[in-house]
Design a protein around this motif. Structure first.
Motif, PDB file in Angstrom:
ATOM      1  N   GLU A  82       0.825  -1.209   0.000  1.00  0.00           N
ATOM      2  CA  GLU A  82       0.000   0.000   0.000  1.00  0.00           C
ATOM      3  C   GLU A  82       0.860   1.261   0.000  1.00  0.00           C
ATOM      4  OE1 GLU A  82      -3.463   2.175   2.722  1.00  0.00           O
ATOM      5  OE2 GLU A  82      -2.800   0.137   3.186  1.00  0.00           O
ATOM      6  N   SER A  85       2.712   1.674  -3.299  1.00  0.00           N
ATOM      7  CA  SER A  85       1.815   2.169  -4.345  1.00  0.00           C
ATOM      8  C   SER A  85       1.603   3.666  -4.212  1.00  0.00           C
ATOM      9  CB  SER A  85       0.464   1.442  -4.273  1.00  0.00           C
ATOM     10  OG  SER A  85       0.621   0.053  -4.492  1.00  0.00           O
ATOM     11  N   SER A  89       2.516   6.546  -7.003  1.00  0.00           N
ATOM     12  CA  SER A  89       1.568   7.561  -7.465  1.00  0.00           C
ATOM     13  C   SER A  89       2.153   8.962  -7.310  1.00  0.00           C
ATOM     14  CB  SER A  89       0.255   7.454  -6.682  1.00  0.00           C
ATOM     15  OG  SER A  89      -0.384   6.223  -6.919  1.00  0.00           O
ATOM     16  N   MET A 106       7.939  -2.505  -7.282  1.00  0.00           N
ATOM     17  CA  MET A 106       6.513  -2.698  -7.032  1.00  0.00           C
ATOM     18  C   MET A 106       6.153  -4.185  -7.067  1.00  0.00           C
ATOM     19  SD  MET A 106       5.342   0.198  -6.257  1.00  0.00           S
ATOM     20  CE  MET A 106       3.742  -0.562  -6.002  1.00  0.00           C
ATOM     21  N   CYS A 110       4.992  -7.202  -3.770  1.00  0.00           N
ATOM     22  CA  CYS A 110       3.870  -8.147  -3.787  1.00  0.00           C
ATOM     23  C   CYS A 110       4.259  -9.526  -3.273  1.00  0.00           C
ATOM     24  CB  CYS A 110       3.332  -8.291  -5.215  1.00  0.00           C
ATOM     25  SG  CYS A 110       2.706  -6.759  -5.956  1.00  0.00           S
ATOM     26  N   GLU A 118      -1.906  -8.105  -8.248  1.00  0.00           N
ATOM     27  CA  GLU A 118      -1.208  -6.826  -8.211  1.00  0.00           C
ATOM     28  C   GLU A 118       0.147  -6.930  -8.913  1.00  0.00           C
ATOM     29  OE1 GLU A 118      -2.720  -8.255  -5.764  1.00  0.00           O
ATOM     30  OE2 GLU A 118      -4.040  -6.807  -4.764  1.00  0.00           O
ATOM     31  N   TRP A 122       1.466  -4.675 -12.164  1.00  0.00           N
ATOM     32  CA  TRP A 122       2.679  -3.863 -12.275  1.00  0.00           C
ATOM     33  C   TRP A 122       3.579  -4.354 -13.396  1.00  0.00           C
ATOM     34  CZ3 TRP A 122       2.429   0.666 -10.377  1.00  0.00           C
ATOM     35  CH2 TRP A 122       1.668   0.924  -9.230  1.00  0.00           C
TER      36      TRP A 122
END
Length: 212
Positions: A82, A85, A89, A106, A110, A118, A122
């Protein structure tokens, strides 16, 4: 001195030098901040990594993907998808172009939770940005599959890696082989052992002990 402290994982020492450089207006650049952020990552201190990234962003220095990558990797090392991510952004919002390392971090984030959907997102986004996945990209995706016991998925991504003209490493094969062994698929595990031996590779020492 700052870089030496950071490479040794001496976070407090690296922070003291960077703080001193900023206070005395010595040329502290993006690399200086990244060294400290990487030292935070080695200690798994995400909060301090983000704090130093924020200080870099407030410094007026030009910021590139490398700085965000360092902070994202700190999150990835703790499996904090989280937060990783959110940083990605933020990278986009500042008009910074992500690179392969950005996306690899990224996908790596995971792995601990086995967040396969997810990870695939990516991976596909990397390709959508016309960036070619490398060995790290595939190894991370294979690790995501392995972490959730998805042997078929791990093997499929290994084959996809080979089809992309990339050479699986000892790490790649060991990840798939170990996943097979943990799921009780001993024939498949034996297949990958034979494959590694035919390529002149060997099992990790820890893996050897686990099979004795």
């Amino acid at each position: 001195v700052l870089n030496a402290c950071a490479q040794k994982g001496e976070l407090e020492g690296a922070e003291r030098w960077l703080t001193r450089m900023c206070r005395e207006r010595v040329d502290a650049n993006e690399v200086s901040y990244c060294s400290v952020i990487n030292a935070c990552a080695k200690q798994g201190d995400i909060e301090r990594a983000e704090s130093w990234l924020e200080q870099l962003l407030a410094s007026g220095l030009q910021v590139h993907a490398i700085a965000f990558n360092s902070a994202i990797n700190a999150c990835a090392s703790k499996g904090d998808l989280e937060r990783a991510s959110r940083l990605f952004s933020q990278l986009r919002a500042r008009g910074v172009e992500p690179n392969t390392v950005s996306y690899n971090s990224m996908v790596k984030a995971c792995v601990p939770s086995g967040a396969l959907d997810e990870a695939k997102h990516w991976f596909a986004s990397m390709q959508g940005d016309t960036l070619a996945p490398d060995e790290v990209s595939f190894n991370s995706l294979i690790s995501v599959c392995a972490s959730r016991g998805d042997v078929e998925g791990a093997e499929q991504w290994l084959r996809q890696m080979e089809m992309s003209n990339l050479s699986p490493s000892n790490i790649t094969y060991n990840t798939v082989r170990t996943a097979c062994a943990r799921m009780g698929l001993h024939d498949r595990a034996a297949y990958w052992v034979e494959k590694m031996m035919s390529l002149g590779m060997d099992m990790d020492d820890e893996d050897k002990r686990s099979e004795e």
